[in-house]
Motif scaffolding. Structure first.
Motif: not given
Length: 145
Positions: A88, A104, A23, A142, A19, A99-101, A95, A91-92
């Motif tokens: 994913y 997920d 990113k 979150t 992740s 938080y995305v991870s 975002g 979103a990454m």
């Protein structure tokens, strides 16, 4: 420690690395192009892994004897993986990877429910408690984001 547990912990470490590295790699690429590049490399690495550890002849024999049900289920798994990865990466890109991870990883709740309902795996108070803690942690971390 049992081998499957070592693999599971290693998978968690590699997923965490994935992740953050992804990113960073998306800084100059769009989510879809970045995912395509990553997936091309994943394919090459998985083929090398299969060749090194299984061998092409054993893999071919395994595929021939697998049956259509297994192949179809793996194809459906590939489709859901693809959809998950697309969402994913998008979103990454937009975002915060933390938080995305985190969100997920909430997929464990879906996995627990479906493994009980579709695979007949046991559901114990311990699993229920762990799932409740995961869900609570997810909501706490979150909250407000």
């Amino acid at each position: 420690m049992e081998r499957w547990k070592l693999y599971a912990f290693a998978a968690a470490v590699f997923a965490g690395l994935t992740s953050v590295i992804a990113k960073a790699g998306l800084k100059t690429l769009g989510a879809d192009v970045g995912l395509a590049v990553r997936t091309a490399f994943v394919f090459v690495f998985i083929m090398l892994n299969t060749w090194l550890w299984t061998g092409t002849s054993k893999a071919a024999v395994a595929l021939q004897s697998a049956g259509w049900r297994s192949i179809t289920l793996l194809a459906l798994s590939a489709l859901t993986t693809t959809l998950s990865w697309i969402c994913y990466y998008r979103a990454m890109k937009e975002g915060t990877v933390t938080y995305v991870s985190l969100i997920d990883k909430g997929s464990i709740i879906v996995t627990l429910a479906l493994s009980v309902l579709l695979l007949g795996e046991p559901f114990t108070w311990r699993i229920a408690g762990g799932a409740a803690l995961i869900l609570t942690g997810l909501l706490v971390l979150t909250g407000g984001k």
